[in-house]
Enzyme design. Structure first.
Site, PDB file in Angstrom:
ATOM      1  N   GLU A   1     -35.207 -87.107 -24.377  1.00 41.30           N
ATOM      2  CA  GLU A   1     -34.845 -85.731 -24.553  1.00 41.30           C
ATOM      3  C   GLU A   1     -34.230 -85.520 -25.915  1.00 41.30           C
ATOM      4  O   GLU A   1     -33.150 -86.180 -26.102  1.00 41.30           O
ATOM      5  CB  GLU A   1     -33.896 -85.526 -23.372  1.00 41.30           C
ATOM      6  CG  GLU A   1     -33.104 -83.893 -23.566  1.00 41.30           C
ATOM      7  CD  GLU A   1     -32.389 -83.475 -22.394  1.00 41.30           C
ATOM      8  OE1 GLU A   1     -32.202 -82.364 -22.260  1.00 41.30           O
ATOM      9  OE2 GLU A   1     -31.878 -84.366 -21.714  1.00 41.30           O
TER      10      GLU A   1
ATOM     11  N   GLU B   1     -31.041 -75.627 -16.084  1.00 39.21           N
ATOM     12  CA  GLU B   1     -30.081 -76.585 -16.588  1.00 39.21           C
ATOM     13  C   GLU B   1     -29.058 -75.631 -17.624  1.00 39.21           C
ATOM     14  O   GLU B   1     -28.934 -75.885 -18.538  1.00 39.21           O
ATOM     15  CB  GLU B   1     -30.673 -77.709 -17.298  1.00 39.21           C
ATOM     16  CG  GLU B   1     -29.424 -78.827 -17.708  1.00 39.21           C
ATOM     17  CD  GLU B   1     -29.915 -80.012 -18.431  1.00 39.21           C
ATOM     18  OE1 GLU B   1     -29.521 -81.215 -18.222  1.00 39.21           O
ATOM     19  OE2 GLU B   1     -30.534 -79.500 -19.433  1.00 39.21           O
TER      20      GLU B   1
END
Length: 261
Positions: A149, A244
């Site tokens: 990520e 998120e």
């Protein structure tokens, strides 16, 4: 979008008014069938009873655990992963073993291995070599996809763009290492998100969303989610979309934007 989008709720950033083990049930009560978590334990090697309690909380809630981060260190203090951190190999590898066991019990198929900040006084090349070895181990032991990520925020974290993450995946050389396309982080870091989707769709292993600026629910910022998610679907991405974000409202209203889709 609604007909084909599969939402999963990140219970490490949503439902935070509840104890962690109560959040899967709260997500189910809110109408979701899937959840994901950052590392849900206070240490990299929790005891069997602690792991059992987490697994039972997910099972009892009747939701699927679609994603799980590996241990990432002290996140509130600014640590962002252990994969490249010399001296913390045991922590990282312990968390692989725990995540593998949890994944087998709950059918989890996506595991996020945060790369780790640059460490002062350590040659970045040595950190990259360590990360390559650690991530190769993760890819071999975890049944599913290991995702890398790019993050905004702490500047010592070296993966800032999709190209940065994919270069690491290329070094590891395992077919199950892919990009986690967090549309919030990519946008904040100045990426052309449409181009990332267009050019790297086949290498995206997971997607997460929050609006920018602010990291709040879609509709509070400027990211064109409808266009980005439609482009993902058009390229064949059929994975989960992780919610998120830190809601600007109460939890009861945190998902109202979905009713407009």
């Amino acid at each position: 979008m609604t007909r084909t989008t599969r939402w999963t709720v990140n219970c490490s950033i949503l439902f935070t008014e509840l104890p962690l083990l109560e959040r899967p049930a709260a997500a189910r009560a809110a109408g979701f069938e899937a959840v994901e978590f950052w590392w849900p334990f206070p240490t990299a090697a929790p005891g069997a009873a602690e792991v059992d309690r987490f697994v039972r909380a997910v099972e009892d809630a009747g939701v699927q655990l679609t994603g799980l981060n590996l241990a990432a260190g002290d996140m509130p203090a600014g640590e962002r992963g252990l994969a490249s951190w010399p001296g913390r190999e045991t922590e990282f590898r312990d968390s692989i073993d725990i995540a593998a066991a949890v994944g087998k019990r709950l059918g989890t198929r996506v595991f996020n291995a945060l790369y780790g900040n640059r460490v002062e006084g350590v040659d970045p090349r040595d950190q990259d070599d360590l990360a390559t070895a650690n991530l190769g181990r993760a890819a071999a032991l975890l049944e599913g996809t290991v995702v890398l990520e790019p993050l905004s925020g702490p500047q010592p974290y070296p993966l800032r763009t999709a190209a940065d993450a994919l270069a690491v995946a290329d070094r590891v050389g395992a077919p199950n290492v892919a990009l986690l396309a967090d549309l919030y982080h990519l946008t904040v870091n100045g990426e052309d998100v449409a181009a990332v989707i267009r050019e790297h769709a086949t290498r995206i292993g997971h997607v997460q969303i929050a609006d920018a600026p602010g990291r709040h629910e879609p509709g509070t910022g400027e990211i064109p989610f409808d266009a980005h998610l439609a482009a993902l679907h058009d390229t064949g991405y059929d994975g989960w979309i992780g919610l998120e974000y830190a809601p600007t409202t109460t939890t009861d209203s945190a998902f109202d934007w979905l009713e407009q889709k």
